[in-house]
Scaffold this active site. Structure first.
Site, PDB file in Angstrom:
ATOM      1  N   TYR A 144       7.734 -22.026  38.321  1.00 49.66           N
ATOM      2  CA  TYR A 144       7.157 -20.922  37.724  1.00 49.66           C
ATOM      3  C   TYR A 144       7.995 -19.576  37.915  1.00 49.66           C
ATOM      4  CZ  TYR A 144       3.116 -17.513  36.916  1.00 49.66           C
ATOM      5  OH  TYR A 144       2.530 -16.688  36.485  1.00 49.66           O
ATOM      6  N   ASP A 239      15.711 -17.274  40.696  1.00 46.66           N
ATOM      7  CA  ASP A 239      14.299 -16.580  40.740  1.00 46.66           C
ATOM      8  C   ASP A 239      13.776 -16.620  42.366  1.00 46.66           C
ATOM      9  OD1 ASP A 239      11.603 -15.787  40.730  1.00 46.66           O
ATOM     10  OD2 ASP A 239      10.963 -17.055  39.166  1.00 46.66           O
ATOM     11  N   LYS A 267       6.990 -10.036  45.275  1.00 48.58           N
ATOM     12  CA  LYS A 267       6.192 -10.339  46.721  1.00 48.58           C
ATOM     13  C   LYS A 267       6.796  -9.482  47.679  1.00 48.58           C
ATOM     14  CE  LYS A 267       4.611 -14.219  44.604  1.00 48.58           C
ATOM     15  NZ  LYS A 267       4.951 -15.455  43.736  1.00 48.58           N
TER      16      LYS A 267
HETATM   17  C1  LIG Z   1       5.018 -15.381  42.172  1.00 52.32           C
HETATM   18  C2  LIG Z   1       6.241 -15.857  41.179  1.00 52.32           C
HETATM   19  C3  LIG Z   1       6.713 -14.922  40.009  1.00 52.32           C
HETATM   20  C4  LIG Z   1       5.614 -13.968  39.408  1.00 52.32           C
HETATM   21  O1  LIG Z   1       5.440 -12.945  40.085  1.00 52.32           O
HETATM   22  P1  LIG Z   1       4.355 -11.848  39.673  1.00 52.32           P
HETATM   23  O2  LIG Z   1       4.191 -10.946  40.507  1.00 52.32           O
HETATM   24  O3  LIG Z   1       2.824 -13.032  39.821  1.00 52.32           O
HETATM   25  O4  LIG Z   1       4.370 -11.626  38.111  1.00 52.32           O
HETATM   26  C5  LIG Z   1       7.596 -15.501  39.586  1.00 52.32           C
HETATM   27  N1  LIG Z   1       8.464 -16.398  40.024  1.00 52.32           N
HETATM   28  C6  LIG Z   1       8.267 -17.014  41.086  1.00 52.32           C
HETATM   29  C7  LIG Z   1       9.184 -18.074  41.811  1.00 52.32           C
HETATM   30  C8  LIG Z   1       7.160 -16.746  41.859  1.00 52.32           C
HETATM   31  O5  LIG Z   1       6.614 -17.357  42.809  1.00 52.32           O
END
Ligand SMILES: *Cc1c(COP(=O)(O)O)cnc(C)c1O
Length: 430
Positions: A144, A239, A267
């Site tokens: 994701y 990511d 995060k």
């Molecule tokens: C949470 C997450 C996102 C998206 O971040 P948001 O702040 O919710 O837009 C993208 N990539 C990874 C790996 C994530 O865990």
């Protein structure tokens, strides 16, 4: 435990917010029941509007490496708010946070702050496309990367066909530029590259996937990705929105000792406030506006409150490197307790763990890919979730999520969790 006030609030919420929430997983759709409204958090605990106390393993979905509301972040925010909340001008704090990120994650030569993980990944893809002058990207099934249109794509019948949008509102025109490969299967990547020679701008991956449950990439897989990207002049994007500053101070790239071209953060980098960032090689990042032609902007980007919280978090990490040993010890303790509990009930369900990210998959087979993960018995998970919740343990309300341990979690929390788990197992395995 009753949830009277939560239920009333939910009735009000669904009249004005789609599904009663501002992010889908909060609505408990995959586990049933109605969501619980939280009033406050402190350390490892959260408290709902009915006065119930929970040991929290969501940690706001990742940001709370130090538990809820640690004093050093609260103090930084209280101090920052005295000076105003936003100026839309440069501030010194942005430089300080950027320098700290670079110190902790050496692959970062230039960095741009944004307001969410989604914004970070979608901007990183734009930059990769602008840099390579190519259109297509490869992502992996089960990873994701936020909710930008071109990430909401799953493989069609066989990963070699064009992507099929997984959400209405995503056009076929956008879907066709997203190719989907299988996590931990290098041949699926090679096939896509061969069929799309010189058309692929970027490969984006969660080096330790957390969004299909915890599924770490194999080291050789990532090494091969790195090599292929070098050979084919494809931008490799890690990511690390979830893994950054969580699995090690330098994220997954430190653990694997592999440097991506670009990295995305979110995060933890915001210390609990809305922050994202993307950065990496100077050669690529210097194309970002205004130093280069690739446009990307944000009214509240680098916001002083968000930067104050982010600085406090990252500075704590820098000055307390021992927290990663602490997290490892605690997480290991909880994991062994869970393994013992499973053994007690003669179950061989899989636990995947990297540092303080854990998933208990309700399947007995190894979980190395998305297809392995979805073999899990999600009905059983729902019962597990509900029974744990009733016993004061707040897990993420979905099988395919990581749960997080913070430095604020105590061995007492774990004993409570393991007791609740034994009682729950007795009920759901009867
Ligand atoms: C949470 C997450 C996102 C998206 O971040 P948001 O702040 O919710 O837009 C993208 N990539 C990874 C790996 C994530 O865990």
């Amino acid at each position: 435990m009753n949830f009277v006030k939560s239920e009333l609030l939910y009735q009000r919420a669904i009249k004005i917010l789609p599904g009663g929430v501002n992010s889908p997983v909060r609505a408990f759709k995959s586990v049933g029941g109605t969501p619980i409204f939280i009033q406050k958090g402190h350390g490892s605990k959260i408290y709902d509007v009915d006065g119930n106390e929970f040991v929290d393993y969501i940690g706001s979905w990742g940001p709370h490496l130090f538990g809820h509301n640690p004093s050093f972040i609260k103090d930084a925010l209280l101090e920052a708010v005295q000076n105003g909340t936003s100026f839309g001008t440069p501030t010194e704090l942005e430089i300080k946070v950027a320098e700290l990120v670079k110190e902790l994650v050496p692959s970062i030569e230039l960095i741009r702050f944004v307001n969410s993980g989604t914004e970070a990944t979608m901007s990183a893809i734009r930059v990769a496309r602008g840099f390579t002058k190519r259109n297509k990207i490869i992502k992996f099934e089960g990873c994701y990367h936020g909710h930008a249109d071109f990430f909401l794509i799953k493989a069609g019948s066989g990963a070699l066909t064009f992507g099929i949008p997984t959400s209405p509102g995503v056009t076929e025109g956008i879907a066709k530029d997203t190719l989907v490969a299988d996590f931990n299967k290098i041949d699926s990547v090679k096939n896509l590259i061969q069929k799309n020679k010189n058309d692929i701008a970027a490969i984006i991956i969660e080096p330790i996937a957390g969004n299909m449950g915890v599924v770490p990439a194999e080291k050789t897989f990532l090494q091969e990705l790195r090599q292929i990207c070098d050979e084919e002049k494809i931008v490799l994007i890690f990511d690390e929105v979830m893994t950054g500053f969580r699995v090690a101070k330098g994220g997954a790239q430190e653990i694997y000792n592999i440097q991506p071209d670009l990295t995305t953060f979110g995060k933890i980098i915001g210390g609990g406030l809305p922050v994202g960032a993307y950065g990496g090689k100077k050669e690529i990042m210097s194309l970002v506006s205004p130093s280069g032609p690739i446009y990307q902007a944000g009214t509240l980007s680098g916001n002083p409150l968000a930067m104050a919280a982010g600085y406090a978090a990252l500075n704590y990490i820098k000055t307390h490197p021992e927290i990663y040993d602490d997290l490892e010890n605690k997480s290991q303790y909880l994991e062994s307790g869970m393994i013992n509990n499973l053994r007690m009930f003669n179950k061989k369900f899989r636990i995947n763990r990297v540092g303080s990210m854990i998933t208990l998959f309700f399947t007995e087979d190894e979980v190395k890919t998305y297809n392995d993960a979805i073999k899990s018995n999600t009905n059983l998970f729902s019962k597990y979730f509900q029974n744990m919740l009733k016993r004061g343990i707040y897990l993420p309300p979905a099988q395919f999520e990581a749960f997080f341990i913070s430095t604020a979690h105590s061995f007492e929390d774990f004993e409570k969790t393991l007791n609740a788990q034994r009682e729950t197992f007795k009920i759901i395995f009867e």
